[in-house]
Design a protein around this motif. Sequence first.
Motif, short mmCIF file in Angstrom:
data_model
loop_
_atom_site.label_atom_id
_atom_site.label_comp_id
_atom_site.label_asym_id
_atom_site.label_seq_id
_atom_site.Cartn_x
_atom_site.Cartn_y
_atom_site.Cartn_z
N TYR A 11 0.83 -1.21 0.00
CA TYR A 11 0.00 0.00 0.00
C TYR A 11 0.86 1.26 0.00
N GLN A 12 0.23 2.38 -0.34
CA GLN A 12 0.88 3.68 -0.32
C GLN A 12 0.58 4.37 0.99
N THR A 20 5.18 10.53 -0.40
CA THR A 20 4.42 9.30 -0.58
C THR A 20 5.38 8.13 -0.82
N TYR A 22 5.77 3.55 -0.77
CA TYR A 22 5.10 2.25 -0.77
C TYR A 22 5.58 1.44 0.44
#
Length: 95
Positions: A11-12, A20, A22
């Motif tokens: 998910y981010q 941002t 991962y």
Amino acid sequence: MFQHIKKWRLYQEADNVLGTIYTIQLSAVYHSRSIVVTFKDVSAVTIRDMETLTDLSDGFLNIKMQPQGMLYLVEEWEEQTFRFYCRQYEVTEAE
């Protein structure tokens, strides 16, 4: 060596420094205890077969620091089911 992968999640999320990123969260059984391994700032993810990953019963998780510095290569060593890089990771016992 882990005995069973119970859950795998990519998910981010927002990071205060990097922006941002991962993240991969891997829930598994290790020596009869449930653990969660969280890998932050993940890149170059390769998963050979998602069905094999969810059915993987035993595996060797290899985490090796790379010569570039604070970068780790993470791979399932025996079956080569997955491989990726991360900048940091932590292991916690699941409640």
